[in-house]
Design an enzyme around this catalytic site. Structure first.
Site, mmCIF file in Angstrom:
data_model
loop_
_atom_site.group_PDB
_atom_site.id
_atom_site.type_symbol
_atom_site.label_atom_id
_atom_site.label_comp_id
_atom_site.label_asym_id
_atom_site.label_seq_id
_atom_site.Cartn_x
_atom_site.Cartn_y
_atom_site.Cartn_z
ATOM 1 N N ASN A 88 39.382 131.958 41.878
ATOM 2 C CA ASN A 88 40.557 131.836 41.222
ATOM 3 C C ASN A 88 41.098 130.600 41.019
ATOM 4 O O ASN A 88 40.255 129.429 41.309
ATOM 5 C CB ASN A 88 41.778 132.538 42.112
ATOM 6 C CG ASN A 88 41.989 132.038 43.351
ATOM 7 O OD1 ASN A 88 42.357 131.013 43.471
ATOM 8 N ND2 ASN A 88 41.534 132.950 44.501
ATOM 9 N N ASP A 125 40.782 138.629 47.368
ATOM 10 C CA ASP A 125 40.804 139.959 47.675
ATOM 11 C C ASP A 125 39.613 140.804 48.161
ATOM 12 O O ASP A 125 39.426 141.599 48.944
ATOM 13 C CB ASP A 125 41.670 140.706 46.989
ATOM 14 C CG ASP A 125 43.318 140.306 47.157
ATOM 15 O OD1 ASP A 125 43.532 139.666 47.962
ATOM 16 O OD2 ASP A 125 43.886 140.055 45.899
ATOM 17 N N PRO A 174 38.573 140.345 54.602
ATOM 18 C CA PRO A 174 39.920 140.659 55.645
ATOM 19 C C PRO A 174 41.305 139.999 55.129
ATOM 20 O O PRO A 174 41.243 138.963 54.343
ATOM 21 C CB PRO A 174 39.190 140.075 56.751
ATOM 22 C CG PRO A 174 38.185 138.927 55.919
ATOM 23 C CD PRO A 174 37.699 139.544 55.084
ATOM 24 N N ASP A 175 42.255 140.568 55.433
ATOM 25 C CA ASP A 175 43.448 140.069 55.408
ATOM 26 C C ASP A 175 43.970 138.891 56.435
ATOM 27 O O ASP A 175 44.103 139.434 57.690
ATOM 28 C CB ASP A 175 44.866 140.932 55.157
ATOM 29 C CG ASP A 175 45.797 140.181 54.626
ATOM 30 O OD1 ASP A 175 46.269 139.084 55.069
ATOM 31 O OD2 ASP A 175 46.497 140.691 53.566
ATOM 32 N N ILE A 176 43.749 137.578 56.076
ATOM 33 C CA ILE A 176 43.709 136.466 57.246
ATOM 34 C C ILE A 176 45.167 136.412 57.673
ATOM 35 O O ILE A 176 45.480 136.576 59.051
ATOM 36 C CB ILE A 176 43.339 135.380 56.611
ATOM 37 C CG1 ILE A 176 42.078 135.373 56.120
ATOM 38 C CG2 ILE A 176 43.592 134.028 57.630
ATOM 39 C CD1 ILE A 176 41.450 134.169 55.237
ATOM 40 N N PHE A 199 52.730 133.141 51.404
ATOM 41 C CA PHE A 199 52.936 133.094 49.990
ATOM 42 C C PHE A 199 52.672 134.312 49.138
ATOM 43 O O PHE A 199 51.733 135.061 49.422
ATOM 44 C CB PHE A 199 52.263 131.553 49.419
ATOM 45 C CG PHE A 199 52.741 130.373 49.532
ATOM 46 C CD1 PHE A 199 52.803 130.093 50.907
ATOM 47 C CD2 PHE A 199 53.533 129.764 48.960
ATOM 48 C CE1 PHE A 199 53.344 128.925 51.579
ATOM 49 C CE2 PHE A 199 54.127 128.419 49.279
ATOM 50 C CZ PHE A 199 53.962 127.943 50.513
ATOM 51 N N LYS A 244 55.655 142.538 50.698
ATOM 52 C CA LYS A 244 54.597 141.531 51.239
ATOM 53 C C LYS A 244 55.240 141.265 52.570
ATOM 54 O O LYS A 244 54.372 141.256 53.511
ATOM 55 C CB LYS A 244 54.144 140.406 50.615
ATOM 56 C CG LYS A 244 52.836 140.842 49.791
ATOM 57 C CD LYS A 244 52.211 139.961 48.705
ATOM 58 C CE LYS A 244 51.769 140.789 47.540
ATOM 59 N NZ LYS A 244 51.220 140.114 46.476
ATOM 60 N N LYS A 303 53.000 142.814 55.666
ATOM 61 C CA LYS A 303 52.155 141.883 56.364
ATOM 62 C C LYS A 303 52.700 141.298 57.793
ATOM 63 O O LYS A 303 52.177 140.488 58.526
ATOM 64 C CB LYS A 303 51.769 140.455 55.592
ATOM 65 C CG LYS A 303 51.120 141.066 54.238
ATOM 66 C CD LYS A 303 50.197 139.922 53.549
ATOM 67 C CE LYS A 303 49.936 140.441 52.328
ATOM 68 N NZ LYS A 303 48.326 139.793 52.223
HETATM 69 O O1 C5P Z 1 48.438 140.007 49.394
HETATM 70 P P1 C5P Z 1 48.513 138.731 48.745
HETATM 71 O O2 C5P Z 1 47.039 138.180 48.555
HETATM 72 O O3 C5P Z 1 49.354 138.454 47.461
HETATM 73 O O4 C5P Z 1 49.298 137.843 49.708
HETATM 74 C C1 C5P Z 1 49.590 136.555 49.638
HETATM 75 C C2 C5P Z 1 49.456 135.965 51.268
HETATM 76 O O5 C5P Z 1 48.505 136.510 51.771
HETATM 77 C C3 C5P Z 1 49.308 134.520 51.151
HETATM 78 O O6 C5P Z 1 50.032 134.130 52.149
HETATM 79 C C4 C5P Z 1 47.570 134.414 51.296
HETATM 80 O O7 C5P Z 1 47.364 133.374 51.970
HETATM 81 C C5 C5P Z 1 47.527 135.620 52.371
HETATM 82 N N1 C5P Z 1 46.297 136.227 52.143
HETATM 83 C C6 C5P Z 1 45.325 136.293 53.532
HETATM 84 N N2 C5P Z 1 44.266 136.826 53.297
HETATM 85 C C7 C5P Z 1 43.912 137.639 52.185
HETATM 86 C C8 C5P Z 1 44.882 137.785 51.280
HETATM 87 C C9 C5P Z 1 45.993 137.193 51.252
HETATM 88 O O8 C5P Z 1 45.660 135.578 54.222
HETATM 89 N N3 C5P Z 1 42.746 138.363 52.306
#
Ligand code: C5P
Length: 402
Positions: free
Chosen positions: A210, A279, A305-307, A323, A337, A341
């Site tokens: 991106n 994503d 994975p969602d970190i 963010f 969010k 989260k």
């Molecule tokens: O869901 P979205 O991508 O909009 O969320 C943004 C936030 O989640 C940011 O803080 C980004 O660093 C974190 N994020 C993450 N792992 C992912 C997707 C987003 O840590 N796979």
């Protein structure tokens, strides 16, 4: 808002083409309330005249170590004692080498050696000179003497080369001067951050990514370190130099980023997820380059994975700050969010305005409040963000244990 009221800054100018930018820097520092004295090396005077610098600083420029008249005004030892901060901008490779070796063969190197004030150097040179081992060795030696290295920036150079070595912009130097004197609420606090984009490999030559430039994360890391925090920045691929006093770990994919985060999260007081994590990733990264055929191609993507959510579920969890770059309904989507989260704080903004832009306006959301930060430069907005983050940390520290 930059404020340098009552601050005394000695601006040293050495002989590089970026010296013309020192005029603008002086104007900005004076406008922010600082008292500026300028010292120039002989070669700097080939690029910009002392008269210009005198008119902008309001003081006679210091040029010569052995000038009896000048010494009678404010001698070099007096000048070294006078400064609250010494900034050398631009600093050439030659100047850096001379300071590294403790030489005192002109006024500026002598003042640097004689002063106990903090010193910041904004390097400016050709990218090959910047990359040369000897320059890097010299810089390491300066850092170990607690001399701050501001920049350089990456980009087009006066000689036509492209790479690291441009002096950072006067605005950024002025803001760093201002940040230098600001509070140190984050002193000793451990911050782990992610920044930049991730790259998800399709095959050895192609990837999904991106537009994230990493500028926001690097601005936050810069300001957090200036406020006394111990910052570790896990960065996707970006063209930015590592901020002073920040420890940087480079990764490419979301999975690598998660693994680096988990390796370093222990003991962190604050986690800030600035990275634009992809994503999805291709289900397999092909080992060989995929050959073009006459047919269309279908890529199967799996979820990354969602970190940040992973960090938020840790026990004990640090303060978790996210963010959100949104294209519509910024505050509503941002609040979703924040809750989904499990974050303490979320900074949301307009996606199209964010990427690779130096100016930002941000909506800060927490369970207790909502407010707008900026518009302003990423560095100045980063300082406001860190204040809110420090508030969250204080709130958590003062909470009775349940
Ligand atoms: O869901 P979205 O991508 O909009 O969320 C943004 C936030 O989640 C940011 O803080 C980004 O660093 C974190 N994020 C993450 N792992 C992912 C997707 C987003 O840590 N796979």
């Amino acid at each position: 808002m930059m404020s340098l009221n009552n601050k005394r800054i000695l601006l040293g100018i050495t002989g590089g083409i970026a010296a013309y930018k020192s005029a603008e820097l002086t104007r900005m520092l004076v406008k922010a309330g600082a008292e500026i004295h300028v010292a120039m090396t002989p070669s700097a005077t080939e690029f910009i005249t002392p008269l210009t610098m005198q008119a902008l600083s309001g003081h006679r420029v210091h040029l010569d170590l052995l000038d009896a008249d000048a010494e009678a005004g404010m001698g070099h030892i007096e000048l070294a004692r006078w400064a609250d901060l010494i900034v050398i901008a631009p600093a050439t490779a030659d100047f850096i080498a001379r300071v590294t070796h403790g030489q005192a063969d002109d006024l500026l190197t002598t003042v640097v050696l004689a002063s106990i004030a903090p010193i910041a150097i904004a390097p400016a040179m050709n990218q090959a000179m910047w990359g040369d081992d000897i320059t890097q060795t010299n810089l390491k030696a300066l850092k170990s003497r607690s001399i701050h290295i501001w920049g350089p920036a990456f980009g087009e150079q006066a000689c036509g080369d492209i790479g690291p070595g441009r002096m950072i912009e006067p605005q950024e130097i002025a803001e760093r001067c201002s940040g230098f004197f600001e509070n140190t609420r984050l002193n000793g606090i451990k911050i782990l951050m992610t920044g930049g984009p991730t790259r998800e490999a399709i095959d050895p030559v192609r990837f999904i990514s991106n537009h994230s430039s990493g500028k926001m994360a690097f601005a936050l890391a810069t300001e957090a370190a200036a406020a006394g925090a111990q910052v570790t920045l896990i960065s996707g691929p970006v063209h930015l130099t590592t901020p002073d006093r920040v420890s940087r770990i480079d990764v490419e994919s979301a999975e690598q980023m998660l693994s680096a985060v988990m390796d370093h999260i222990e003991g962190a007081d604050i986690f800030i997820g600035v990275a634009a994590v992809a994503d999805y990733r291709p289900v397999t990264a092909e080992k060989q380059k995929i050959k073009k055929t006459k047919n269309d191609m279908t890529l199967t993507l799996v979820k990354n994975p969602d970190i940040i959510s992973t960090v938020a579920t840790l026990s004990p969890a640090p303060i978790v700050v996210g963010f959100a770059a949104e294209t519509e309904n910024i505050d509503v989507n941002g609040r979703d969010k924040l809750e989904n989260k499990g974050l303490d704080l979320l900074f949301a903004n307009q996606a199209t305005e964010t990427f690779n832009n130096d100016e930002v306006s941000i909506i800060a959301l927490s369970s207790q409040s909502q407010q707008t930060l900026g518009p302003g430069s990423k560095l100045s907005v980063a300082r406001l963000m860190l204040d809110l983050i420090a508030d969250q940390l204080e709130r958590k520290t003062n909470q009775p244990e349940s």
